[in-house]
Design an enzyme around this catalytic site. Structure first.
Site, PDB file in Angstrom:
ATOM      1  CB  SER A  66       1.166  50.616 -51.134  1.00  0.00           C
ATOM      2  OG  SER A  66       0.216  50.321 -52.142  1.00  0.00           O
ATOM      3  CG  ASP A  95       7.412  49.177 -54.845  1.00  0.00           C
ATOM      4  OD1 ASP A  95       8.569  48.933 -55.241  1.00  0.00           O
ATOM      5  OD2 ASP A  95       6.868  50.283 -54.963  1.00  0.00           O
ATOM      6  CG  HIS A 112       2.334  52.004 -54.568  1.00  0.00           C
ATOM      7  ND1 HIS A 112       2.539  50.755 -54.016  1.00  0.00           N
ATOM      8  CD2 HIS A 112       3.529  52.391 -55.074  1.00  0.00           C
ATOM      9  CE1 HIS A 112       3.808  50.407 -54.179  1.00  0.00           C
ATOM     10  NE2 HIS A 112       4.430  51.388 -54.815  1.00  0.00           N
TER      11      HIS A 112
END
Length: 357
Positions: A181, A301, A208
């Site tokens: 991310s 995540d 992400h």
């Protein structure tokens, strides 16, 4: 403590709106505004910002030139706020990451106040995350784009169908899954650029990234990778020699035959695409014949997904704290016991090569 933000934006309207958005938060304040990079550099020693938010396209000194100047003298966390996602400038956004910017954030292409208001909380969250970035991890080696004879950066696209895999590679591992991310584009660049053209397994990835930036991100990676970097298509089977990312706002999944199944779905761990969804699909189809890697990023995540991979016998790697721009995702995986090994970023690609050779 109040987060001090320097806002660099040549549009008076956008500058006013962003200033109002940032000042609406109790924990941050715009301590200076500049319309060019030159003005921003002059303000830096006076306002001493914690975070710099800059546009890309500006007169006299643009965002790229500003980022290079800041990172070579007084490094600060830099958030690129740009609407350049639909034209030739979209690739330039990722050059700012090369120069040391931490993250990119989409600026509404319209001047409607309603569109700005919709992104307020996301912007404030990004600024809060960047304010916690105290140390900039520098790459251990200089990564240069792949060049043509006339010096133009290009991706050397190959048809990998008939690639001959070196006999030094073993067949035990069938897939590599990597997710990240915040700070991920730079991390992906460092890891993926080290894989040779005859890398023997497909690489499935989740990053992400804000809507609109995926094409620019992929085109930027193509300049550094010996493998083909593409968007996965539903119905296709993963192939060696390819690096796959899911389409925007779609999970990267595998069906019962191991073919890609990309679909918009409910956010998992706050994200779609989700690293956990990818890892769990890889665990279900490939099991112990897989490697899972979770790199820098905010939140959790991928942690549960990496744990699933480990429980299925896969080799799992988490990036260490010292080299993570944001340690949230790998830290959560480590806390759960999901990682077999914790490595600094420069050692991840060599470890992967060691496992499969």
């Amino acid at each position: 403590m109040t987060i001090k933000v320097l806002l660099v934006e040549d549009s008076p309207v956008a500058s006013t709106i962003f200033k109002r958005m940032i000042n609406s938060a109790d924990d941050m304040s715009v301590v200076g505004t500049a319309r060019t990079g030159i003005e921003a550099l002059e303000l830096m020693p006076k306002v001493k910002p914690d975070v710099i938010c800059t546009d890309l396209m500006m007169p006299k000194m643009n965002g790229l030139e500003l980022t290079r100047a800041i990172m070579s003298s007084t490094p600060k966390p830099i958030l690129v706020i740009s609407a350049c996602v639909q034209d030739e400038d979209k690739n330039n956004v990722f050059q700012l990451l090369d120069a040391g910017a931490v993250d990119v954030f989409p600026k509404p292409r319209s001047g409607n106040i309603e569109d700005y208001e919709m992104i307020t909380q996301k912007l404030l969250t990004r600024i809060r995350v960047l304010s916690g970035v105290k140390v900039f991890t520098k790459r251990s080696q200089n990564i240069s784009p792949i060049l043509t004879n006339n010096g133009i950066p290009v991706k050397i696209n190959r048809d990998n169908t008939n690639n001959t895999v070196s006999s030094t590679f073993v067949k035990g591992i069938k897939v590599l899954a990597i997710a990240s991310s915040t700070g991920g584009p730079q991390a992906f660049q460092e890891v993926l650029s080290q894989f040779p053209a005859n890398f023997p397994v497909p690489v499935l990835c989740v990053q992400h990234i804000s809507t609109g930036f995926l094409d620019g991100f992929i085109n930027w990676l193509k300049q550094y990778c010996h493998l083909s970097v593409v968007v996965a298509q539903t119905g296709d089977s993963p192939r060696k020699g390819y690096i796959y990312f899911p389409p925007e706002r779609q999970h990267l999944q595998l069906d019962a035959q191991g073919r890609f199944y990309c679909v918009e779905g409910v956010a998992v761990d706050g994200h779609c695409p989700s690293a956990t969804v990818l890892f769990q699909n890889v665990a279900r189809f490939y099991g112990s014949a897989s490697i899972g890697v979770l790199m820098t990023g905010m939140g959790r995540d991928g942690a549960l997904g990496l744990l699933t991979l480990k429980q299925k016998g896969a080799y799992t790697i988490a990036q260490d704290e010292a080299t993570s721009i944001v340690f949230g995702m790998p830290q959560e995986a480590i806390r759960l016991g999901a990682s077999k090994i914790v490595l600094p970023l420069p050692e991840i690609a060599p470890k992967i090569m060691e496992i499969i050779t």
